[in-house]
Design a protein around this motif. Structure first.
Motif, PDB file in Angstrom:
ATOM      1  N   GLY B   1       0.836  -1.214   0.000  1.00 58.02           N
ATOM      2  CA  GLY B   1       0.000   0.000   0.000  1.00 58.02           C
ATOM      3  C   GLY B   1       0.857   1.243   0.000  1.00 58.02           C
ATOM      4  O   GLY B   1       2.065   1.189   0.211  1.00 58.02           O
ATOM      5  N   THR B   2       0.259   2.385  -0.239  1.00 56.37           N
ATOM      6  CA  THR B   2       1.006   3.634  -0.240  1.00 56.37           C
ATOM      7  C   THR B   2       1.115   4.126   1.193  1.00 56.37           C
ATOM      8  O   THR B   2       0.271   3.829   2.030  1.00 56.37           O
ATOM      9  N   GLY B   3       2.149   4.864   1.484  1.00 58.20           N
ATOM     10  CA  GLY B   3       2.388   5.349   2.839  1.00 58.20           C
ATOM     11  C   GLY B   3       1.502   6.533   3.171  1.00 58.20           C
ATOM     12  O   GLY B   3       0.591   6.871   2.432  1.00 58.20           O
ATOM     13  N   LEU B   5       0.515  10.397   3.515  1.00 56.46           N
ATOM     14  CA  LEU B   5       0.759  11.525   2.628  1.00 56.46           C
ATOM     15  C   LEU B   5       2.013  12.268   3.107  1.00 56.46           C
ATOM     16  O   LEU B   5       2.144  12.580   4.283  1.00 56.46           O
ATOM     17  N   MET B   6       2.936  12.547   2.197  1.00 52.68           N
ATOM     18  CA  MET B   6       4.134  13.311   2.587  1.00 52.68           C
ATOM     19  C   MET B   6       3.710  14.685   3.087  1.00 52.68           C
ATOM     20  O   MET B   6       2.788  15.289   2.568  1.00 52.68           O
ATOM     21  N   HIS B   7       4.421  15.181   4.072  1.00 52.61           N
ATOM     22  CA  HIS B   7       4.134  16.515   4.593  1.00 52.61           C
ATOM     23  C   HIS B   7       5.293  16.946   5.473  1.00 52.61           C
ATOM     24  O   HIS B   7       6.259  16.195   5.626  1.00 52.61           O
ATOM     25  N   LEU B   8       5.212  18.156   6.029  1.00 52.16           N
ATOM     26  CA  LEU B   8       6.231  18.610   6.966  1.00 52.16           C
ATOM     27  C   LEU B   8       5.632  18.569   8.373  1.00 52.16           C
ATOM     28  O   LEU B   8       4.688  19.316   8.667  1.00 52.16           O
ATOM     29  N   PRO B   9       6.161  17.719   9.252  1.00 58.70           N
ATOM     30  CA  PRO B   9       5.609  17.630  10.609  1.00 58.70           C
ATOM     31  C   PRO B   9       5.600  18.964  11.356  1.00 58.70           C
ATOM     32  O   PRO B   9       4.757  19.168  12.223  1.00 58.70           O
ATOM     33  N   LYS B  13       2.067  19.485  13.249  1.00 56.67           N
ATOM     34  CA  LYS B  13       1.919  19.469  14.708  1.00 56.67           C
ATOM     35  C   LYS B  13       1.044  20.637  15.200  1.00 56.67           C
ATOM     36  O   LYS B  13       0.560  20.634  16.330  1.00 56.67           O
ATOM     37  N   LEU B  18      -5.891  16.531  13.280  1.00 54.85           N
ATOM     38  CA  LEU B  18      -6.271  16.247  11.893  1.00 54.85           C
ATOM     39  C   LEU B  18      -5.267  15.320  11.209  1.00 54.85           C
ATOM     40  O   LEU B  18      -4.084  15.319  11.537  1.00 54.85           O
ATOM     41  N   ILE B  23      -5.419  17.984   5.866  1.00 55.54           N
ATOM     42  CA  ILE B  23      -4.734  19.284   5.843  1.00 55.54           C
ATOM     43  C   ILE B  23      -4.118  19.531   4.460  1.00 55.54           C
ATOM     44  O   ILE B  23      -4.370  20.549   3.834  1.00 55.54           O
ATOM     45  N   TYR B  24      -3.300  18.567   4.012  1.00 55.63           N
ATOM     46  CA  TYR B  24      -2.436  18.799   2.849  1.00 55.63           C
ATOM     47  C   TYR B  24      -2.923  18.165   1.552  1.00 55.63           C
ATOM     48  O   TYR B  24      -2.416  18.491   0.493  1.00 55.63           O
ATOM     49  N   GLY B  25      -3.850  17.220   1.651  1.00 55.78           N
ATOM     50  CA  GLY B  25      -4.318  16.552   0.438  1.00 55.78           C
ATOM     51  C   GLY B  25      -5.106  17.508  -0.445  1.00 55.78           C
ATOM     52  O   GLY B  25      -5.636  18.517   0.030  1.00 55.78           O
ATOM     53  N   TYR B  26      -5.184  17.192  -1.724  1.00 51.87           N
ATOM     54  CA  TYR B  26      -6.046  17.979  -2.602  1.00 51.87           C
ATOM     55  C   TYR B  26      -7.499  17.739  -2.229  1.00 51.87           C
ATOM     56  O   TYR B  26      -7.918  16.586  -2.066  1.00 51.87           O
TER      57      TYR B  26
END
Lengths: 369, 369
Positions: B1-3, B5-9, B13, B18, B23-26
């Protein structure tokens, strides 16, 4: 004095460290001043060519699409010629052709040596007869992940200058969605925007970049427009942009801007960005190695790729859309079909451990046909 | 499976409850499905006239301005007639006239009895000769805070139906920025959108409302477009809107949408909204009482006000802009000047305890002139 900004604590408690103003208040039309300054500092740090050169304070837009859309409203009249490559992000046609009515002139992205086709790029510009031209450049490239060498970048600038010498005024839109994501020492590790700055009085470069991909913040809808213009030229342009934004969105989300700014100011920011970069680089190198394995050469060629989020396969047989649909239906793997023969694989959402299987499944689907 | 979603912690934080996706997904181009459904439920709860009537699932826009802007792209050709009142939110002219090229026809908002000027509204529609007409209604009204009685609302609908009977196709844009903020039992406590639904086959009402003011979330840039159309008519319209949004913003901020949705789903939501409403109502009533005090009658009249965020003074002497500037310079009080004689006071950012002083200061500035 006036009280706290009114708000609903039920949503504010989800962001315990931010003030109501930083979440719910209106942001300035052109973006938070401190964020704009932070982005300028970021550009200077990452682009050595910008040093000592004149360019504007970045203007915040509601995502990169919004930046392109504003540029069409500012500079593109229906029928104007816009030059971009034959391999592009699909939305370009929607934004520039369908919506704004540009006359699109394309050139083949790759030459026969699988490098950037500077010869055909030059030729396309030279053969245009317009007094005003728009050019769109995109490295790291969507969909292939190609990035240019220093020589190619200089040839691109030379072609633009040669056309400008004939009296043509040229707006060069530099789509830097994937800026910073370079994985190969043979390509330049900065935006071509810096090389275009000051290259000729008839050439105005504008950099469209953003938090969208570069900061791993797709859905926040925060991007930037940075113009290669001095303060005197920017003043009326900022006024015009301000009016356009007030007439179409009234500015970008405040909380989104705050999240980008707070991230950029946080102590762990650089290390976290570097970690994501390393993750993507590892995936990029593995994807390249696996996709280029000789057992797959009868199924596809791999387009050159050294940067960004993506790589592309050129299928030697089979229809790309059919392969895509069967891959999704039979293996639950989602990729993008481009035209008849190309498949785009995004490694932004592909764990390194899944890479072997994905390409084996693609080959399997083609094989079974 | 895919991990994940990439983001900046470092920014994640700040929103500990959430998911990265929220937060970051389209977000979907037309908005989060669950938020759209929640907003439809909210409309049904607050507008009894919507019950058993046909209207669309609300579409998310990047603020109300974006909603108006999309409506101009969908329905307004340069030169088309648009009818609105002489007292308006200033941005209407920028959006509809400067940007979209509408031919604006205005009517006086108030009649001589300080009620809504249904007679002149009717007359303005009746005198137009176009086969297609756009009408913009706004109650609670910016800048005055006026809201219509049930009788006035019905007269407005009748005037629109009478014009539609002549064969004219009419798009009625209902600007409900301040929906829900009614403070007076003499006015209707729901949107005129419900009364317009199904009033005539030639009339298409569209409701533009939002989280912007109604949910105390100005900077989040989340608003909604709801059409008085059935599923068959909405299908091509949604496709058109989807294309327009993909060409200009690619959708509204995900985290902003999430914050609105999470608030609406939270147990304390209704009580917190009610508390803000009570705060605004108390300010509205006190503002009205203080501004209408007989010691000020030589300085100004108070425009009728029963709703929304604002009230307006009509100065009997002195220039509104001069008064505004001196009030800001000498007392640090910020209000808006409208034309030569009107001042708009926003009680969304005016503590009840400051109200007496603000009007005394306005009077003082006029007195000293």
């Amino acid at each position: 004095g006036t009280g706290d900004l009114m708000h609903l604590p039920v949503s504010r408690k989800l962001l315990p460290e931010l003030t109501p103003e930083n979440i719910y208040g209106y942001a300035p039309v052109l973006g938070q001043q401190v964020l704009r300054e932070a982005w300028k500092t970021h550009l200077l740090q990452d682009n050595p060519s910008l040093c000592q050169k004149t360019f504007s304070l970045p203007i915040v837009t509601s995502g990169m699409t919004h930046g392109f859309s504003l540029l069409t409203e500012l500079f593109l009249d229906s029928g104007d010629t816009l030059v971009f490559a034959d391999q592009i992000w699909g939305n370009y046609r929607l934004i520039f052709q369908t919506k704004a009515g540009a006359d699109i002139q394309t050139y083949p992205f790759f030459n026969t040596e699988s490098g950037f086709n500077t010869h055909r790029f030059h030729q396309t510009l030279a053969e245009s007869t317009d007094e005003k031209l728009l050019v769109l450049l995109n490295f790291p490239h969507n969909p292939t992940g190609y990035a240019v060498t220093h020589t190619e970048a200089q040839q691109i600038v030379d072609a633009i200058v040669a056309r400008a010498e004939t009296g043509c005024r040229i707006l060069v839109m530099v789509d830097d969605a994937y800026a910073g994501l370079w994985y190969d020492a043979t390509v330049i590790h900065e935006s071509i925007f810096g090389l275009l700055l000051g290259c000729h009085p008839n050439v105005v470069p504008v950099k469209i970049d953003g938090a969208t991909k570069e900061e791993y913040a797709w859905g926040l809808r925060v991007a930037f427009l940075t113009f290669g213009l001095d303060a005197a030229a920017m003043q009326p342009l900022e006024q015009k942009l301000s009016g356009l934004i007030r007439a179409n969105t009234s500015g970008a989300s405040q909380v989104s801007q705050t999240l980008i700014l707070k991230a950029m100011q946080a102590p762990g920011y650089a290390a976290q960005k570097q970690r994501n970069y390393e993750t993507l680089k590892a995936r990029a190198l593995k994807v390249k190695a696996v996709a280029s394995d000789e057992r797959y050469t009868r199924y596809w060629d791999v387009y050159p790729s050294h940067a960004g989020y993506f790589m592309c396969l050129r299928l030697k047989s089979g229809n790309a859309e059919t392969v895509r649909q069967r891959l999704l239906a039979e293996h639950g793997i989602g990729i993008i079909a481009l035209g008849e023969t190309a498949l785009r694989i995004a490694y932004s959402c592909l764990d390194a451990s899944d890479i072997e299987k994905v390409f084996a499944d693609i080959a399997g689907v083609i094989e079974k046909r």
